[in-house]
Motif scaffolding. Structure first.
Motif, PDB file in Angstrom:
ATOM      1  N   CYS A   1      39.191 -14.321  15.855  1.00  0.00           N
ATOM      2  CA  CYS A   1      38.901 -15.711  15.681  1.00  0.00           C
ATOM      3  C   CYS A   1      39.989 -16.518  16.726  1.00  0.00           C
ATOM      4  N   PRO A   2      39.873 -16.244  17.975  1.00  0.00           N
ATOM      5  CA  PRO A   2      40.719 -16.963  18.836  1.00  0.00           C
ATOM      6  C   PRO A   2      40.777 -18.375  18.808  1.00  0.00           C
ATOM      7  N   HIS A   3      39.664 -19.250  18.215  1.00  0.00           N
ATOM      8  CA  HIS A   3      39.339 -20.644  18.437  1.00  0.00           C
ATOM      9  C   HIS A   3      39.408 -21.008  16.726  1.00  0.00           C
ATOM     10  N   LEU A   4      40.157 -20.405  16.018  1.00  0.00           N
ATOM     11  CA  LEU A   4      39.913 -20.798  14.581  1.00  0.00           C
ATOM     12  C   LEU A   4      40.614 -21.837  14.153  1.00  0.00           C
ATOM     13  N   TYR A   5      41.821 -22.172  14.803  1.00  0.00           N
ATOM     14  CA  TYR A   5      42.540 -23.565  14.576  1.00  0.00           C
ATOM     15  C   TYR A   5      42.780 -24.321  15.911  1.00  0.00           C
ATOM     16  N   SER A   6      42.399 -25.747  15.711  1.00  0.00           N
ATOM     17  CA  SER A   6      42.494 -26.535  16.852  1.00  0.00           C
ATOM     18  C   SER A   6      44.048 -26.829  17.033  1.00  0.00           C
ATOM     19  N   ASP A   7      44.189 -27.168  18.400  1.00  0.00           N
ATOM     20  CA  ASP A   7      45.539 -27.546  18.760  1.00  0.00           C
ATOM     21  C   ASP A   7      46.115 -29.126  18.138  1.00  0.00           C
ATOM     22  N   VAL A   8      45.003 -29.623  17.775  1.00  0.00           N
ATOM     23  CA  VAL A   8      45.539 -31.166  17.413  1.00  0.00           C
ATOM     24  C   VAL A   8      45.012 -31.566  16.165  1.00  0.00           C
ATOM     25  N   MET A   9      45.719 -32.442  15.443  1.00  0.00           N
ATOM     26  CA  MET A   9      45.285 -33.127  13.842  1.00  0.00           C
ATOM     27  C   MET A   9      44.360 -34.189  14.545  1.00  0.00           C
ATOM     28  N   VAL A  10      43.689 -34.713  13.486  1.00  0.00           N
ATOM     29  CA  VAL A  10      42.574 -35.753  13.525  1.00  0.00           C
ATOM     30  C   VAL A  10      42.781 -36.851  12.457  1.00  0.00           C
TER      31      VAL A  10
ATOM     32  N   ARG B   1      37.812 -36.397  19.438  1.00  0.00           N
ATOM     33  CA  ARG B   1      39.121 -36.414  19.596  1.00  0.00           C
ATOM     34  C   ARG B   1      39.610 -35.706  21.021  1.00  0.00           C
ATOM     35  N   LEU B   2      40.343 -36.382  21.745  1.00  0.00           N
ATOM     36  CA  LEU B   2      40.807 -35.795  22.987  1.00  0.00           C
ATOM     37  C   LEU B   2      41.923 -34.499  22.955  1.00  0.00           C
ATOM     38  N   VAL B   3      41.651 -33.252  23.295  1.00  0.00           N
ATOM     39  CA  VAL B   3      42.428 -32.343  23.360  1.00  0.00           C
ATOM     40  C   VAL B   3      42.846 -31.539  24.535  1.00  0.00           C
ATOM     41  N   PRO B   4      44.178 -31.033  24.670  1.00  0.00           N
ATOM     42  CA  PRO B   4      44.441 -30.446  25.779  1.00  0.00           C
ATOM     43  C   PRO B   4      43.666 -29.021  25.938  1.00  0.00           C
ATOM     44  N   GLN B   5      43.294 -28.785  27.167  1.00  0.00           N
ATOM     45  CA  GLN B   5      42.676 -27.539  27.510  1.00  0.00           C
ATOM     46  C   GLN B   5      43.105 -27.127  28.965  1.00  0.00           C
ATOM     47  N   ALA B   6      43.240 -25.921  29.331  1.00  0.00           N
ATOM     48  CA  ALA B   6      43.676 -25.214  30.410  1.00  0.00           C
ATOM     49  C   ALA B   6      43.345 -25.986  31.823  1.00  0.00           C
ATOM     50  N   GLU B   7      42.142 -26.339  31.652  1.00  0.00           N
ATOM     51  CA  GLU B   7      41.630 -27.044  33.018  1.00  0.00           C
ATOM     52  C   GLU B   7      41.785 -28.746  32.779  1.00  0.00           C
ATOM     53  N   GLY B   8      42.217 -29.141  31.831  1.00  0.00           N
ATOM     54  CA  GLY B   8      42.515 -30.601  31.829  1.00  0.00           C
ATOM     55  C   GLY B   8      42.060 -31.108  30.334  1.00  0.00           C
ATOM     56  N   ASP B   9      42.333 -32.265  30.230  1.00  0.00           N
ATOM     57  CA  ASP B   9      42.010 -32.787  28.770  1.00  0.00           C
ATOM     58  C   ASP B   9      40.487 -32.741  28.601  1.00  0.00           C
TER      59      ASP B   9
ATOM     60  N   TYR C   1      34.992 -29.266  18.160  1.00  0.00           N
ATOM     61  CA  TYR C   1      33.954 -28.493  18.872  1.00  0.00           C
ATOM     62  C   TYR C   1      33.384 -28.938  19.984  1.00  0.00           C
ATOM     63  N   GLN C   2      32.548 -28.376  21.025  1.00  0.00           N
ATOM     64  CA  GLN C   2      31.607 -28.775  22.031  1.00  0.00           C
ATOM     65  C   GLN C   2      30.071 -28.283  21.693  1.00  0.00           C
ATOM     66  N   GLY C   3      29.167 -28.932  22.066  1.00  0.00           N
ATOM     67  CA  GLY C   3      27.804 -28.496  21.784  1.00  0.00           C
ATOM     68  C   GLY C   3      27.070 -29.522  20.770  1.00  0.00           C
ATOM     69  N   GLN C   4      25.947 -28.898  20.148  1.00  0.00           N
ATOM     70  CA  GLN C   4      25.392 -29.545  19.190  1.00  0.00           C
ATOM     71  C   GLN C   4      25.980 -29.492  17.889  1.00  0.00           C
ATOM     72  N   THR C   5      26.352 -28.258  17.537  1.00  0.00           N
ATOM     73  CA  THR C   5      26.913 -28.317  16.171  1.00  0.00           C
ATOM     74  C   THR C   5      28.324 -27.454  16.362  1.00  0.00           C
ATOM     75  N   THR C   6      29.091 -27.402  15.144  1.00  0.00           N
ATOM     76  CA  THR C   6      30.244 -26.512  15.036  1.00  0.00           C
ATOM     77  C   THR C   6      30.067 -25.166  15.316  1.00  0.00           C
TER      78      THR C   6
ATOM     79  N   THR D   1      34.825 -23.253  20.953  1.00  0.00           N
ATOM     80  CA  THR D   1      35.535 -23.996  21.704  1.00  0.00           C
ATOM     81  C   THR D   1      37.151 -23.910  22.060  1.00  0.00           C
ATOM     82  N   PRO D   2      37.582 -23.717  23.220  1.00  0.00           N
ATOM     83  CA  PRO D   2      39.047 -23.653  23.545  1.00  0.00           C
ATOM     84  C   PRO D   2      39.479 -24.887  23.032  1.00  0.00           C
ATOM     85  N   GLY D   3      40.748 -24.892  22.308  1.00  0.00           N
ATOM     86  CA  GLY D   3      41.144 -26.241  21.571  1.00  0.00           C
ATOM     87  C   GLY D   3      40.558 -26.785  20.431  1.00  0.00           C
ATOM     88  N   GLY D   4      39.492 -26.127  20.127  1.00  0.00           N
ATOM     89  CA  GLY D   4      38.491 -26.381  18.925  1.00  0.00           C
ATOM     90  C   GLY D   4      38.880 -25.636  17.584  1.00  0.00           C
TER      91      GLY D   4
END
Length: 413
Positions: A52-61, A360-368, A392-397, A401-404
């Motif tokens: 589960c590499p994307h289980l926890y987001s890097d940011v709070m909402v 929510r704006l989050v930092p990713q390797a290639e930019g925010d 998440y990115q896309g239609q649904t959770t 998503t990196p950072g998601g």
């Protein structure tokens, strides 16, 4: 839709501050080291990292006090309506209320919008662990969780048992899902198992096929099972007749149970909750009807004769299967092909007026990157235990998503 005209005076400041914080990729980053330490202590760090590499987001909402109050008010209105005598033809036979209801909301400039209700909502234990790991005192706002959520979760299960069995001690619990070790949220099953064991309750994780129904109860090997924590997505238990018979015969307490799903989580209930005429006929309070009209996007049960209207308006709708879960088979109208739309017309679907999720704006390797998020209120017996976001990115959770992933939610009060 809840009008932004409701937001007056100091609430405008709250809304602007929320928007500002959610638009800053470096605001309120989680303490990854502290989270990793907590995962290590729980014995699931390697499993989470591997599976589960994307289980926890890097940011709070962040949410405004107005949005939080709207969520509470909508949940309370739903609970009152669902308790009305004419709401459901399904009589509750188990005595159990149902653990971990998930009220899922989209938050945006127009307020809080209830998009669905789940009666076996995942993530409660994982989000409690995340909250426990984040103790920095300088974060803006307040955490949206009861103190010591794990203890509250344990008491919830004990209350389910007492409702069905009175003062008889709870000795054995089974956490049940199909092929549980292959499930994405298997780490959460381990957290639940550990919670029960710390309380002196024997706990096991099992596939439903492993149980044997006997005249004196339901068994897993030599162990007689008192209570099942049900994580199955076959909400009617039609594919697990041994569990259905055991529950129906009172040989095991099962929570959450099919009656709870029928009363709350079947997507057709969303159409009923937005039908003011039907709610009035049911005897719902006028204020509750108004709150549901404001806080639940209009939902229609899809019928073949609605083809022309729904296709013309498809960009305004989100289509969901009546008995779906985890966004499976769900489609945004603007992404539909004619072929899929034809299948929707012949299937058991609802169409829900589109309520855009917050960002929510989050930092990713290639930019925010601007990620969408929804907010899940974990609820038991009408009371909110914990509030968490899913980014998440896309239609649904999707937890891809990196950072998601799951994120803490903080309210500005």
């Amino acid at each position: 839709m809840i009008s932004s005209e409701w937001i007056l005076g100091e609430d405008v400041v709250d809304e602007m501050q929320v928007m500002s914080l959610n638009a800053e990729s470096r605001s309120a980053l989680i303490d990854r080291a502290a989270l990793e330490s907590q995962l290590q202590q729980a014995g699931i760090a390697e499993l989470v990292a591997e599976r589960c590499p994307h289980l926890y987001s890097d940011v709070m909402v962040f949410a405004s006090a107005t949005q939080v109050e709207q969520m509470r008010a909508v949940i309370a209105a739903v609970e009152r309506v669902v308790s009305l005598p004419g709401w459901s033809a399904v009589a509750s036979s188990s005595g159990a209320q149902g653990v971990f209801f998930g009220y899922d909301f989209h938050l945006n400039a127009d307020g809080a919008h209830l998009i669905e209700i789940n009666t076996n909502a995942g993530g409660g234990f994982l989000n409690a662990l995340l909250l426990e790991s984040q103790q920095a005192p300088v974060l803006p706002g307040t955490s949206l969780a009861v103190p010591h959520p794990e203890q509250v979760f344990l008491e919830m299960f004990l209350n389910e048992w007492r409702r069905a069995r009175g003062d008889v001690p709870l000795k054995t619990v089974a956490i049940v899902d199909e092929q549980p070790e292959s499930q994405y949220l298997y780490p959460e099953f381990l957290l639940a198992k550990a919670m029960f064991e710390r309380a002196g309750i024997t706990a096991m994780i099992a596939d439903p096929s492993a149980f044997e129904l006997r005249s004196d109860g339901l068994y897993l090997g030599a162990a007689k099972i008192d209570l099942i924590y049900n994580r199955l997505t076959d909400f009617s238990l039609a594919s697990t007749p041994n569990l259905l018979e055991a529950m129906s015969a009172g040989r095991v307490v099962l929570t959450p149970h099919p009656e709870a799903y029928a009363r709350y989580a079947d997507k057709r209930n969303l159409a009923r909750l937005t039908d003011a005429v039907a709610l009035h006929a049911l005897g719902a309070d006028v204020a509750d009807i108004a709150m549901l009209q404001a806080g639940v996007p209009q939902t229609l049960m899809v019928k073949p004769e609605m083809e022309e209207q729904l296709w013309a308006e498809r960009k305004q709708w989100f289509f969901k299967p009546n008995s779906g879960y985890g966004s499976k088979g769900a489609y945004r109208g603007d992404k539909l092909t004619k072929r899929v739309f034809a299948e929707i017309l012949q299937g058991d679907y609802v169409a829900q007026r589109l309520a855009v999720p917050g960002e929510r704006l989050v930092p990713q390797a290639e930019g925010d990157a601007a990620l969408k998020y929804d907010v899940r209120c974990y609820v038991y017996d009408g009371q909110i235990q914990l509030v968490a976001a899913r980014l998440y990115q896309g239609q649904t959770t999707n937890f891809r998503t990196p950072g998601g992933g799951f994120g803490c939610v903080r309210s500005l009060t």
